[in-house]
Write an enzyme that holds these catalytic residues in place. Structure first.
Site, PDB file in Angstrom:
ATOM      1  N   HIS A  80       0.855  -1.194   0.000  1.00  0.00           N
ATOM      2  CA  HIS A  80       0.000   0.000   0.000  1.00  0.00           C
ATOM      3  C   HIS A  80       0.886   1.238   0.000  1.00  0.00           C
ATOM      4  CE1 HIS A  80      -2.809   3.067   1.330  1.00  0.00           C
ATOM      5  NE2 HIS A  80      -3.770   2.265   0.909  1.00  0.00           N
ATOM      6  N   GLU A 141      -3.912   2.496  -7.096  1.00  0.00           N
ATOM      7  CA  GLU A 141      -4.327   3.611  -6.241  1.00  0.00           C
ATOM      8  C   GLU A 141      -3.428   4.821  -6.530  1.00  0.00           C
ATOM      9  OE1 GLU A 141      -6.387   2.356  -2.387  1.00  0.00           O
ATOM     10  OE2 GLU A 141      -4.320   1.757  -2.080  1.00  0.00           O
TER      11      GLU A 141
HETATM   12  P1  13P Z   1      -9.636   6.441   0.871  1.00  0.00           P
HETATM   13  O1  13P Z   1     -10.765   5.619   0.314  1.00  0.00           O
HETATM   14  O2  13P Z   1      -9.861   6.916   2.265  1.00  0.00           O
HETATM   15  O3  13P Z   1      -9.232   7.557  -0.075  1.00  0.00           O
HETATM   16  O4  13P Z   1      -8.373   5.475   0.990  1.00  0.00           O
HETATM   17  C1  13P Z   1      -8.059   4.699  -0.104  1.00  0.00           C
HETATM   18  C2  13P Z   1      -7.087   3.670   0.289  1.00  0.00           C
HETATM   19  O5  13P Z   1      -5.943   3.952   0.611  1.00  0.00           O
HETATM   20  C3  13P Z   1      -7.555   2.269   0.308  1.00  0.00           C
HETATM   21  O6  13P Z   1      -6.486   1.383   0.406  1.00  0.00           O
END
Ligand code: 13P
Length: 216
Positions: A80, A141
């Site tokens: 992550h 992400e």
């Molecule tokens: P948010 O949905 O709070 O933006 O976070 C995303 C995230 O890091 C999920 O792993």
């Protein structure tokens, strides 16, 4: 697939709220802190948020993938952007963790991302982070979309998801400021969503889960 990343939030009270209000779905994966996994595993599919790259050893404070498996986890989030940023996890380390986790019977979800909004640059960044083994689940992400309420255009997400598919990855997930308003549109473009803040709110989980038809 809806993946709830509680991050370092959530407690036994939230566990109770989930159990009381959210029905089981094979397409719902809850990733709480490791200390809470065993509390949720009889009610939901559960994943860890990180694990060590070795199965065991003298690594005080670390979490073994074998132990995640033993307490009922089926999945583990790896790499992550918060792990990469705050704990210095490198691309090589993340891949090593994924390989070990898979050997331990977990399904790794490898998180990849970029700071850029430029598609060419993003692809250059992601290619460094992707594993050779295309059977892994990949969560894209954008770092600037995490926790910010900013999301890329649907066209941006579509382009990256199609590019990941061309790289051989068939299981692709989007994460970053997903909420009950944007979830359905984004989900059309990929196989799942990874939610952070929204996962801490029962109403949002139910609304997003319904829009993804995870209980149909
Ligand atoms: P948010 O949905 O709070 O933006 O976070 C995303 C995230 O890091 C999920 O792993």
């Amino acid at each position: 697939m809806l993946i709830c990343n509680w991050k370092m939030y959530g407690d036994l009270q939230l566990v109770g709220l989930y159990k009381k209000n959210i029905p089981y779905s094979q397409n719902l994966i809850v990733c709480p802190m490791a200390t809470l996994c065993s509390e949720l595993k009889d009610t939901f599919k559960v994943g860890g948020q990180n694990c060590h790259q070795e199965k065991e050893g003298a690594f005080t404070g670390e979490i073994s993938p074998l132990s995640l498996k033993e307490v009922g986890c089926e999945y583990v989030l790896l790499g992550h952007s918060e792990r990469r940023k705050y704990f210095g996890e490198t691309n090589e380390l993340v891949i090593k963790k994924a390989v070990t986790a898979k050997e331990c019977g977990l399904t790794p979800i490898i998180c990849v991302g970029s700071n850029s909004e430029d598609i060419v640059q993003i692809k250059q960044d992601l290619i460094q982070q992707l594993p050779q083994d295309s059977s892994f689940i990949i969560a894209y992400e954008p770092t600037w979309a995490i926790g910010t309420n900013k999301i890329p255009s649907l066209d941006h997400i579509d382009q990256i998801m199609q590019w990941l598919a061309n790289q051989g990855f068939s299981q692709k997930v989007y994460g970053g400021s997903v909420n009950s308003e944007n979830a359905q549109d984004i989900h059309q473009l990929c196989q799942g969503l990874l939610i952070g803040r929204a996962s801490l709110d029962i109403h949002s989980v139910l609304t997003i889960g319904k829009s993804l038809e995870i209980w149909n």
